[in-house]
Scaffold this motif. Sequence first.
Motif, short mmCIF file in Angstrom:
data_model
loop_
_atom_site.label_atom_id
_atom_site.label_comp_id
_atom_site.label_asym_id
_atom_site.label_seq_id
_atom_site.Cartn_x
_atom_site.Cartn_y
_atom_site.Cartn_z
N LEU A 1 0.80 -1.22 0.00
CA LEU A 1 0.00 0.00 0.00
C LEU A 1 0.84 1.27 0.00
N THR A 2 2.13 1.15 0.17
CA THR A 2 2.99 2.32 0.36
C THR A 2 3.72 2.66 -0.93
N PRO A 3 3.42 3.81 -1.52
CA PRO A 3 4.13 4.22 -2.73
C PRO A 3 5.59 4.53 -2.44
N ILE A 4 6.46 4.17 -3.37
CA ILE A 4 7.88 4.50 -3.20
C ILE A 4 8.05 6.01 -3.34
N GLN A 5 9.06 6.51 -2.65
CA GLN A 5 9.41 7.92 -2.74
C GLN A 5 10.90 8.02 -2.99
N GLU A 6 11.31 9.10 -3.62
CA GLU A 6 12.71 9.32 -3.93
C GLU A 6 13.55 9.18 -2.65
N ASN A 7 14.61 8.37 -2.74
CA ASN A 7 15.58 8.13 -1.65
C ASN A 7 14.99 7.43 -0.43
N GLU B 1 -7.54 4.62 6.32
CA GLU B 1 -6.85 5.18 7.49
C GLU B 1 -5.50 5.77 7.08
N TYR B 2 -4.81 5.08 6.18
CA TYR B 2 -3.51 5.56 5.70
C TYR B 2 -3.69 6.93 5.03
N LYS B 3 -4.67 7.05 4.13
CA LYS B 3 -4.90 8.32 3.43
C LYS B 3 -5.30 9.42 4.41
N GLU B 4 -6.10 9.06 5.41
CA GLU B 4 -6.53 10.04 6.41
C GLU B 4 -5.31 10.56 7.20
N GLN B 5 -4.43 9.65 7.60
CA GLN B 5 -3.23 10.06 8.34
C GLN B 5 -2.31 10.88 7.47
N GLU B 6 -2.19 10.53 6.20
CA GLU B 6 -1.33 11.30 5.29
C GLU B 6 -1.86 12.72 5.12
N GLY B 7 -3.19 12.87 5.12
CA GLY B 7 -3.80 14.18 4.97
C GLY B 7 -3.59 15.07 6.18
N GLN B 8 -3.32 14.44 7.33
CA GLN B 8 -3.11 15.20 8.56
C GLN B 8 -1.68 15.67 8.71
#
Length: 126
Positions: A85-91, A118-125
């Motif tokens: 569920l976790t998109p990769i990010q640079e580095n 829940e993941y999207k909600e936490q990311e939005g916070q």
Amino acid sequence: MNNRIVDHPVLGQIDQKRKVTFQFDGKTYEGFENDTIASALLAHGIRTLRKHEETGNPRGIYCNIGHCFECRVTVDGEDNVRACLTPIQENMVVESGQVQPHPLDPSKEGVKPRTYAEYKEQEGQK
């Protein structure tokens, strides 16, 4: 044989134009923007992501939609992150081979998202 997942049932289409560099167990890999950790690793032939809490047996991608907790890894020092569920990010630094804490540890209740919503909600916070 192409192992790349390009249409994720939860996260949608992968943009195969913009490359993202990340590390897994000390090695540098490339994936594409919006790739999940699991799909980027699978595209490189990596299937084992951790060891089972009790038996030590290798664990990897199973359901690929966030239901089973089999793909938990450590990301930038944070345990129990679901690779599917976790998109990769640079580095980004991803580590495996460790026994991860139990995903439903009552002492950690509310800290880790248990669903994609829940993941999207936490990311939005953040």
